[in-house]
Enzyme design. Structure first.
Site, mmCIF file in Angstrom:
data_model
loop_
_atom_site.group_PDB
_atom_site.id
_atom_site.type_symbol
_atom_site.label_atom_id
_atom_site.label_comp_id
_atom_site.label_asym_id
_atom_site.label_seq_id
_atom_site.Cartn_x
_atom_site.Cartn_y
_atom_site.Cartn_z
ATOM 1 N N GLU A 115 1.195 4.896 -16.226
ATOM 2 C CA GLU A 115 0.051 4.268 -15.600
ATOM 3 C C GLU A 115 -0.870 5.316 -15.008
ATOM 4 O O GLU A 115 -0.442 6.337 -14.471
ATOM 5 C CB GLU A 115 0.501 3.284 -14.527
ATOM 6 C CG GLU A 115 0.875 1.971 -15.174
ATOM 7 C CD GLU A 115 0.931 0.825 -14.180
ATOM 8 O OE1 GLU A 115 0.998 -0.316 -14.627
ATOM 9 O OE2 GLU A 115 0.893 1.077 -12.966
ATOM 10 N N CYS A 129 -5.857 9.002 -10.495
ATOM 11 C CA CYS A 129 -4.474 9.266 -10.099
ATOM 12 C C CYS A 129 -3.643 9.318 -11.374
ATOM 13 O O CYS A 129 -3.489 8.311 -12.061
ATOM 14 C CB CYS A 129 -4.020 8.136 -9.184
ATOM 15 S SG CYS A 129 -2.346 8.281 -8.617
ATOM 16 N N CYS A 136 11.120 8.950 -12.153
ATOM 17 C CA CYS A 136 11.283 10.132 -11.294
ATOM 18 C C CYS A 136 12.770 10.310 -11.015
ATOM 19 O O CYS A 136 13.499 9.332 -10.877
ATOM 20 C CB CYS A 136 10.527 9.911 -9.978
ATOM 21 S SG CYS A 136 10.483 11.371 -8.920
ATOM 22 N N CYS A 140 13.305 8.825 -3.389
ATOM 23 C CA CYS A 140 12.736 8.554 -2.072
ATOM 24 C C CYS A 140 12.933 7.054 -1.822
ATOM 25 O O CYS A 140 12.609 6.235 -2.685
ATOM 26 C CB CYS A 140 11.267 8.941 -2.031
ATOM 27 S SG CYS A 140 11.044 10.702 -2.400
ATOM 28 N N CYS A 143 10.030 4.393 -2.211
ATOM 29 C CA CYS A 143 9.171 4.491 -3.410
ATOM 30 C C CYS A 143 9.776 3.719 -4.565
ATOM 31 O O CYS A 143 10.948 3.923 -4.911
ATOM 32 C CB CYS A 143 9.000 5.965 -3.792
ATOM 33 S SG CYS A 143 8.118 6.190 -5.345
ATOM 34 N N GLY A 191 6.204 10.246 -10.852
ATOM 35 C CA GLY A 191 6.900 11.499 -11.144
ATOM 36 C C GLY A 191 6.636 12.616 -10.162
ATOM 37 O O GLY A 191 5.730 12.550 -9.333
ATOM 38 N N GLU A 192 7.473 13.646 -10.271
ATOM 39 C CA GLU A 192 7.370 14.822 -9.414
ATOM 40 C C GLU A 192 6.758 15.965 -10.240
ATOM 41 O O GLU A 192 7.430 16.553 -11.086
ATOM 42 C CB GLU A 192 8.775 15.183 -8.886
ATOM 43 C CG GLU A 192 8.886 16.518 -8.170
ATOM 44 C CD GLU A 192 7.802 16.745 -7.125
ATOM 45 O OE1 GLU A 192 7.670 15.949 -6.190
ATOM 46 O OE2 GLU A 192 7.056 17.737 -7.262
ATOM 47 N N SER A 223 0.416 16.599 -5.745
ATOM 48 C CA SER A 223 1.249 16.110 -4.643
ATOM 49 C C SER A 223 2.718 16.320 -4.976
ATOM 50 O O SER A 223 3.174 15.970 -6.066
ATOM 51 C CB SER A 223 0.982 14.615 -4.423
ATOM 52 O OG SER A 223 1.885 14.087 -3.474
ATOM 53 N N SER A 245 4.204 15.402 0.484
ATOM 54 C CA SER A 245 4.680 14.098 0.961
ATOM 55 C C SER A 245 5.669 14.354 2.090
ATOM 56 O O SER A 245 6.854 14.556 1.854
ATOM 57 C CB SER A 245 5.360 13.346 -0.180
ATOM 58 O OG SER A 245 4.404 13.055 -1.171
ATOM 59 N N LEU A 246 5.165 14.346 3.299
ATOM 60 C CA LEU A 246 6.000 14.737 4.446
ATOM 61 C C LEU A 246 6.786 13.531 4.985
ATOM 62 O O LEU A 246 8.003 13.532 4.988
ATOM 63 C CB LEU A 246 5.113 15.362 5.526
ATOM 64 C CG LEU A 246 5.859 16.016 6.684
ATOM 65 C CD1 LEU A 246 6.672 17.210 6.216
ATOM 66 C CD2 LEU A 246 4.878 16.426 7.787
ATOM 67 N N HIS A 247 6.079 12.543 5.499
ATOM 68 C CA HIS A 247 6.638 11.241 5.920
ATOM 69 C C HIS A 247 7.551 11.267 7.142
ATOM 70 O O HIS A 247 7.868 10.209 7.696
ATOM 71 C CB HIS A 247 7.360 10.527 4.772
ATOM 72 C CG HIS A 247 6.570 10.442 3.502
ATOM 73 N ND1 HIS A 247 5.243 10.066 3.465
ATOM 74 C CD2 HIS A 247 6.899 10.702 2.209
ATOM 75 C CE1 HIS A 247 4.822 10.074 2.215
ATOM 76 N NE2 HIS A 247 5.789 10.474 1.439
ATOM 77 N N ASN A 322 3.172 0.432 0.868
ATOM 78 C CA ASN A 322 2.977 -0.645 -0.109
ATOM 79 C C ASN A 322 4.327 -1.233 -0.447
ATOM 80 O O ASN A 322 5.128 -0.591 -1.110
ATOM 81 C CB ASN A 322 2.331 -0.091 -1.384
ATOM 82 C CG ASN A 322 0.908 0.338 -1.136
ATOM 83 O OD1 ASN A 322 0.099 -0.451 -0.675
ATOM 84 N ND2 ASN A 322 0.616 1.594 -1.409
ATOM 85 N N CYS A 365 -0.186 3.276 -4.434
ATOM 86 C CA CYS A 365 0.825 4.326 -4.485
ATOM 87 C C CYS A 365 2.221 3.745 -4.503
ATOM 88 O O CYS A 365 2.528 2.830 -3.749
ATOM 89 C CB CYS A 365 0.750 5.192 -3.231
ATOM 90 S SG CYS A 365 -0.539 6.374 -3.275
HETATM 91 N N1 SAH Z 1 6.237 12.680 -6.546
HETATM 92 C C1 SAH Z 1 5.103 13.151 -5.886
HETATM 93 C C2 SAH Z 1 3.806 12.520 -6.331
HETATM 94 C C3 SAH Z 1 3.799 11.030 -6.623
HETATM 95 S S1 SAH Z 1 4.008 9.937 -5.265
HETATM 96 C C4 SAH Z 1 5.262 13.005 -4.398
HETATM 97 O O1 SAH Z 1 6.216 12.386 -3.963
HETATM 98 O O2 SAH Z 1 4.436 13.572 -3.677
HETATM 99 C C5 SAH Z 1 2.382 9.906 -4.494
HETATM 100 C C6 SAH Z 1 2.434 9.505 -3.032
HETATM 101 O O3 SAH Z 1 2.729 8.107 -2.864
HETATM 102 C C7 SAH Z 1 3.501 10.250 -2.244
HETATM 103 O O4 SAH Z 1 3.010 10.699 -1.024
HETATM 104 C C8 SAH Z 1 4.541 9.173 -2.044
HETATM 105 O O5 SAH Z 1 5.357 9.486 -0.964
HETATM 106 C C9 SAH Z 1 3.680 7.952 -1.829
HETATM 107 N N2 SAH Z 1 4.388 6.682 -1.999
HETATM 108 C C10 SAH Z 1 5.424 6.414 -2.797
HETATM 109 N N3 SAH Z 1 5.804 5.112 -2.672
HETATM 110 C C11 SAH Z 1 4.975 4.554 -1.780
HETATM 111 C C12 SAH Z 1 4.846 3.235 -1.248
HETATM 112 N N4 SAH Z 1 5.644 2.237 -1.641
HETATM 113 N N5 SAH Z 1 3.864 3.019 -0.349
HETATM 114 C C13 SAH Z 1 3.028 4.007 0.022
HETATM 115 N N6 SAH Z 1 3.100 5.277 -0.446
HETATM 116 C C14 SAH Z 1 4.072 5.544 -1.337
HETATM 117 FE FE1 SF4 Z 2 9.494 10.605 -6.949
HETATM 118 FE FE2 SF4 Z 2 7.331 11.007 -5.398
HETATM 119 FE FE3 SF4 Z 2 8.453 8.559 -5.603
HETATM 120 FE FE4 SF4 Z 2 9.735 10.488 -4.291
HETATM 121 S S1 SF4 Z 2 7.757 9.563 -3.742
HETATM 122 S S2 SF4 Z 2 10.653 9.079 -5.776
HETATM 123 S S3 SF4 Z 2 9.196 12.286 -5.498
HETATM 124 S S4 SF4 Z 2 7.454 9.710 -7.242
#
Ligand code: SAH
Ligand code: SF4
Length: 387
Positions: A115, A129, A136, A140, A143, A191-192, A223, A245-247, A322, A365
């Protein structure tokens, strides 16, 4: 230590439906030159000039038919068509949101669907995007992509094709000099990207080339969840903008949200970020922080974030969570997010909340692919159900 998956170098599996001809879309300039010589399209001494001509047709004009390359001799065009393809991938689904967000589900090979989302009014004009992998390997916990098995790394051609599909749909060929709708690229899809750095770097070389799509490296953001050993290579090879992606600001919590943290804890991550090539006040790192109710969203968390980032040229992006079916997390309330943002504002970070876009078409996202797959599966079930 080998942190790059071997898959990234493996060729796509050959099936009857896989085209045998290589697609020019994924070749860097040098690869195109070499391929032109190898395929006997031009002798070595003319190959560079020929490659430049073809490059402009493919990446500046966006042509998908060798016969449109009018300054290339007819016999040469025939040779090119025999050796290579310019085919676009199949668009399985296209959706446009009320807010102008567009989403494409693209099939690049049998069983390989990715996508791509275009978001207007982000960056200079609009951001695309893009995905770097199907699924992946990192899990996380918030996600949805993380709950899917990795299918495979995308090739450079499959990454560049996402940009071409968006450009086709937005009508942006030849590459406009100004007033572009697609001005920025973010590797924030599925993906990463740092587990597929070879292909991501090649794709960025192609996308950033001035005689082609010409999106400057400063408008391309990668990212990562924090693959520390690859950060320097990312900066040196791509000169792209970095997003992390710190969080969470504490290891105990980040270990849960982003399990890769157990391998590369926050202190190591911050050291790696400080060493990112080219980092400066005009080239800041973006820190992404997903707002999870009751998990990481207190004023104390906001203050800890400000403290952690002290001295790092940084921007902060607060992402409202989300939700997806089956998740244990909830999005923080709007007032909590605003209170969190106010603390960041006072510390000098401007407009840190990322407004959710394209929610009506499930383009947000962390929702990519899996949701559409689920919907299509339920549509199939409905169609199959006895009336
Ligand atoms: N794998 C990479 C890039 C793709 S994710 C990464 O983790 O950075 C892109 C962004 O979306 C990241 O910051 C991820 O943490 C965030 N993300 C993933 N799932 C999400 C969700 N359900 N709601 C909001 N942000 C989310
Ligand atoms: Fe993979 Fe990024 Fe989702 Fe983590 S947030 S599972 S690294 S796509």
């Amino acid at each position: 230590m080998g942190v790059t998956l071997d898959l990234s170098r493996a060729p796509a599996p050959k099936t009857a439906a896989t085209p045998v001809k290589p697609n020019i879309t994924g070749m860097t300039r040098e690869e195109l030159r070499a391929a032109i010589v190898a395929a006997d399209v031009a002798p070595a001494e003319k190959a560079k000039m020929r490659a430049t001509q073809v490059w402009r047709w493919v990446h500046h004009y966006g042509v998908t038919d060798f016969d449109r390359m009018t300054d290339v001799a007819k016999e040469t065009r025939a040779k090119l068509a025999e050796a290579f393809t310019l085919d676009r991938p199949e668009i399985v689904e296209r959706q446009v949101s009320k807010d102008g967000t567009r989403k494409w589900l693209i099939r690049t090979a049998p069983g390989v669907e990715v996508e791509t989302v275009y978001i207007p009014d982000v960056g200079r004009a609009g951001a695309l995007c893009v995905s770097s992998q199907v699924g992946c390997t990192l899990n996380c916990t918030f996600c949805h992509t993380g709950t899917q098995a990795l299918v495979r790394n995308l090739t450079a051609a499959e990454i560049v094709a996402q940009v071409q599909v968006a450009r086709d749909d937005l009508g942006e060929w030849p590459s406009p000099k100004e007033d572009r709708r697609l001005s920025n690229i973010v590797f924030m899809g599925m993906g990463e990207p740092l587990y597929n750095l070879d292909h991501v770097a090649a794709a960025i070389d192609i996308i950033a080339d001035n005689e082609g799509i010409a999106i400057s490296r400063r408008r391309i953001t990668v990212s990562t969840s924090g693959v520390v050993p690859e950060l320097t290579a990312l900066g040196e090879r791509t000169q792209a903008m970095l997003a992390i992606s710190l969080h969470a600001t504490r290891d105990e919590l980040r270990d849960v949200l982003v399990p890769l943290n157990k391998k590369y804890p926050i202190a190591e991550l911050m050291a790696g970020i400080r060493a990112y090539p080219g980092l400066s006040n005009s080239k800041r790192v973006t820190f992404e922080y997903v707002m999870l109710k009751g998990v990481n969203d207190t004023p104390a968390d906001a203050k800890a974030l400000v403290k952690l980032l002290a001295g790092v040229p940084a921007k902060i992006n607060l992402i409202p969570f989300n939700p997806w079916p089956g998740t244990v997390y909830e999005c923080s309330s709007w007032s909590t997010i605003e209170a969190f943002a106010a603390i960041l504002n006072r510390a000098g970070y401007a407009s840190p909340i990322r407004t959710p876009r394209g929610r009506d078409i499930l383009a947000a996202c962390g929702q990519l692919k899996s949701e559409s797959e689920k919907l299509r599966a339920s549509a199939r079930r409905k169609a199959a159900a006895p009336q």
